[in-house]
Design an enzyme around this catalytic site. Sequence first.
Site, PDB file in Angstrom:
ATOM      1  N   ASP A 436      49.761  13.217  16.273  1.00 56.42           N
ATOM      2  CA  ASP A 436      48.710  13.143  17.278  1.00 56.42           C
ATOM      3  C   ASP A 436      47.974  11.809  17.069  1.00 56.42           C
ATOM      4  O   ASP A 436      48.136  11.148  16.044  1.00 56.42           O
ATOM      5  CB  ASP A 436      47.760  14.333  17.089  1.00 56.42           C
ATOM      6  CG  ASP A 436      46.602  14.326  18.064  1.00 56.42           C
ATOM      7  OD1 ASP A 436      46.826  13.968  19.227  1.00 56.42           O
ATOM      8  OD2 ASP A 436      45.485  14.669  17.658  1.00 56.42           O
ATOM      9  N   LYS A 598      43.850   3.103  37.199  1.00 59.85           N
ATOM     10  CA  LYS A 598      43.511   2.385  35.961  1.00 59.85           C
ATOM     11  C   LYS A 598      42.179   1.639  36.058  1.00 59.85           C
ATOM     12  O   LYS A 598      41.987   0.612  35.405  1.00 59.85           O
ATOM     13  CB  LYS A 598      44.635   1.409  35.569  1.00 59.85           C
ATOM     14  CG  LYS A 598      45.959   2.070  35.262  1.00 59.85           C
ATOM     15  CD  LYS A 598      46.981   1.034  34.838  1.00 59.85           C
ATOM     16  CE  LYS A 598      48.293   1.696  34.444  1.00 59.85           C
ATOM     17  NZ  LYS A 598      48.932   2.400  35.569  1.00 59.85           N
ATOM     18  N   LYS A 617      35.176  -1.749  36.830  1.00 57.18           N
ATOM     19  CA  LYS A 617      35.791  -2.153  35.560  1.00 57.18           C
ATOM     20  C   LYS A 617      37.105  -1.416  35.415  1.00 57.18           C
ATOM     21  O   LYS A 617      37.270  -0.301  35.947  1.00 57.18           O
ATOM     22  CB  LYS A 617      34.866  -1.863  34.380  1.00 57.18           C
ATOM     23  CG  LYS A 617      34.649  -0.393  34.070  1.00 57.18           C
ATOM     24  CD  LYS A 617      33.938  -0.222  32.738  1.00 57.18           C
ATOM     25  CE  LYS A 617      33.838   1.271  32.374  1.00 57.18           C
ATOM     26  NZ  LYS A 617      32.484   1.750  32.301  1.00 57.18           N
TER      27      LYS A 617
END
Length: 1096
Positions: A436, A598, A617
């Site tokens: 992980d 994104k 952003k």
Amino acid sequence: MADSIPLNPVRSSSKRVKYYNSARLSRYSLEDEASNLDEMPLMMSEEGFENDENDYQTLPHARVNQRHRGLGWFLLGGWKVLCGSCCECLARIFRRKKELKARTVWLGHPEKCEEKFPKNAIKNQKYNLFTFVPGVLYNQFKFFLNLYFLVVALSQFVPSLKIGYLYTYWVPLVFVLTVTMVREAVDEVRRYQRDKEMNSQLYSKLTVRGSFNVKSSDIQVGDLIIVEKVLNYIVTLDGETDWKLKVAVCCTQRLPAVGDLFSISAFVYAQKPQLDIHSFEGNFTREDVEPRIHESLSIENTLWASTVVASGTVIGVVVYTGKETRSVLNTSFTTIKVGLLDLQLNRLTKALFLAQVVLSVVMVALQGFVGLWYINLFRFTVLFSNIIPISLRVNLDMGKTVYGWMIMKDENIPGTVVRTSTIPEELGRLVYLLTDKTGTLTQNEMVFRRLHLGTVSYGTDTMDEIQSHIIQSYAQVSPCGPPAPKKTLSSAPKVRKSVSSRIHEAVKAIALCHNVTPVYEPPANAETETAEADQDFSDDNRTYQASSPDEVALVRWTESVGLILVNRDLTSLQLRTPSGQILSFNILQIFPFTSESKRMGIIVREESTGDITFYMKGADVAMASIVQYNDWLEEECGNMAREGLRTLVVAKKSLSEEQYQDFESRYNQAKLSIHDRGLKVAAVVESLEREMELLCLTGVEDQLQADVRPTLELLRNAGIKIWMLTGDKLETATCIAKSSHLVSRSQDIHVFKPVSNRGEAHLELNAFRRKHDCALVISGDSLEVCLRYYEHEFVELACQCPAVVCCRCSPTQKAQIVTLLQQHTDNRTCAIGDGGNDVSMIQAAHCGIGIEGKEGKQASLAADFSITQFKHIGRLLMVHGRNSYKRSAALGQFVMHRGMIISTMQAVFSSIFFFASVPLYQGFLMVGYSTIYTMFPVFSLVLDQDVKPEMALLYPELYKDLTKGRSLSFKTFLVWVLISIYQGGILMYGALLLFESEFVHVVAISFTALILTELLMVALTVRTWHWLMVLAEFLSLGSYLASLAFLNEYFDLAFITTWPFLWKVSSITLVSCLPLYIIKYLKRRFSPPSYSKLSS
């Protein structure tokens, strides 16, 4: 990748791994099935792709699952597969799964629910009161070794088959079963206590008569539960320790009082329970008003199990309970893990059993099959039963207990706990490590490191300059607010701004463009209502909450330089300047971050000036085409990425009132459309994202766990391939892969493009195939599509990568990837994680390691081994994994040698004395041989080590030899068989040649020489002496010599005290052992193993 790997389309979806849920596949269009891609192979060259040769049918990988199953397959294990399939079919018939359906849930009225829903109780137990004994016995006797011992022990109740005393067969078997049952019972009691603790947790239930506490197990679908803020660290179901913004239903928020929830008639229509934790579809309907009120529900309106509320109080209606909750649906059932060494020993015992039967048949055949030959056949089989020593399982199980104790007592890895004592050898055989990210490789603590404005860059040591610029910008503050910058029309000539104004705009944009909410903790001794009424925005009580820790790091940084976020709600936010002035902004629109776009954006209106500004952003790949032309962005993004920083590009665009009104009308219209809503909304937003002014580039560092980089390098040098499976975003996962050196700086990274059908997967796999020695980054959705159509081909390609990163993985997908590796490779897998979302992966792997961290103890409790830091895995594998595997391999083979040598002597004895089925040694001699006379020296092999711990950590390349399994193989086993035959023959023939008058002298000479030979063979096998080994050797020899005085029933005491007895025993022992010592010396001299070269 490699040109030799054919990429073949899977003909039928039935070949897919059984774990992939059909519900997840429904979203793929049916037209893919009928496409001509069925006849379109994934070609290995451009020429072949153009020719479109239909040659994939002839390639070997296409026929992996099409092997003929005949009599050989049935005898070599097929019977077990068929029996297992029959049991599974019967189990499915008797416990048919209830079909999951969508549901209508009435607020506060569980009795109105038409169907019966599962009880809200957690159950992790393997057995119940009635299945415990049968279950444990089945799990023990499904191993050939134990089943064989049971049959041999039962045969001794038949008088004609009886060879020796009953206790010599039954006591060891009962001892093994008792130890196993006690161990399983303790584990079951612990599971029951943990379940009881979870099911007894109290929750506040709201009713018409007020609220009262109910147990977790008594909660029903339709109940209204009050969830209050707790001061625990949040753990969300995707494994990310961050805050998610949740929105209540608007209709109920307008009610005057909480009790009015029972005066309205409302219900929730929810989709059927499913695995996907990132989506939810439902509707809220209130039907006691005209017109009816309908509200759509999404993931923003849900609270899954295993989450906590960050602030305030929430009243929620229970929609799913028990095994229908997302967390339980994503958890796999625990399976009993069996080590590879145990499986290999099981196969070897089958080979020994076959040899035993063949030897018995030969003996009966040489007799001429006279009389009741089948009785003699069974007697010979029991007589040679020492070939498979019953002490094998006892020694191995005790050895594993010792290894576990050594691991937990190692001061270099404090806090390590061994929860599954049956598989310590697996730590020495691992090839794939699936880890992980959040909490395992990283601390999930973001720190702002870099601000780049194009011409000037600021790092951690120059942040005070930014602070002075901000103070200077807000120094002259008018009573009505800060000075508004002069607006320049787009047509006006651009004036180069000063560094101070550019810093001011960049910091202001970072302070405004986010989804962060400041939360003020009331003092511990203050009442809640008073604290809420008297909030004074004091810095001491403020904490920040957001769905992304990156955003929290950015807002904390703006606070450190002087611009502080002091308040925020759904429609407004306030900033405080260094001079104490409050700047208020109205939030007009928010465009949240998505994996597809994104980027995230926000449109705000400053109250004092009325200026409307669109801030945005996002990742550099998304923002590069949005911002105005520049010559520095791409280069600086690359520089920051090489430093392991997570980069965000910040831009803005000023809007006039007319521009915004035009945008808002088009945006609202797009949101109301029924068809292609997402595409239309994205198109409207993109109309704004043009020629935006580039403000700055930020770099944030996700701090890694201690010594992650050297540990990953150590594992890589050991030949272990590391796959990172995370629920985080693709960009974040890629950054961590670089910063942790999971992917070395010299390696390329191939980002697998998003695919949604066979055609796209086909083209992308072809592109991936052409890359060489590059790391792979792929999202969970794309992975699922590839595995649907090109499962075998994708796994073959991925396994050749030096590293693989899978992002946006659900808990179930993590377990599926582990299972996939196990099915397509014969290598051992290890999964390591620290959260509840890693439990399925940990349980599916051959070896599961849990880390106790911020996300609680779920992973560590479910794991086979629990550690406190990721860096401890290096020593756990290199040192303890190596020792456990080497020691168990030596111990197992030596115990078998101990049984084979005495069986060889029995065979020689019976052959010389007219093939009589009479035992050579009887009664206590047989029991003593495998216990007090040889047990301690043989068992002391668990203290042996071939390499010092420091050397194993300094040269991790030594670990590669372990994965090849050379310490225990048919080759090493054959060597031990030849040694046993040679020594058994020498001991028996030597005793028969040297005895003079009485047969009892044969027993005395051969048995004494046998004991001495075993003690010398232990000394021959040992590589590093321990003082306990020496003690065990002398203790066993002393025990035998002392017992000679009481063995007058078997030995002639007058004879064993004479010189002829001593020289005969010595000469036989010398002939049986000296050649082996000479061979060992010559081998170490002319062909030494790799570890001995390092030691010298």
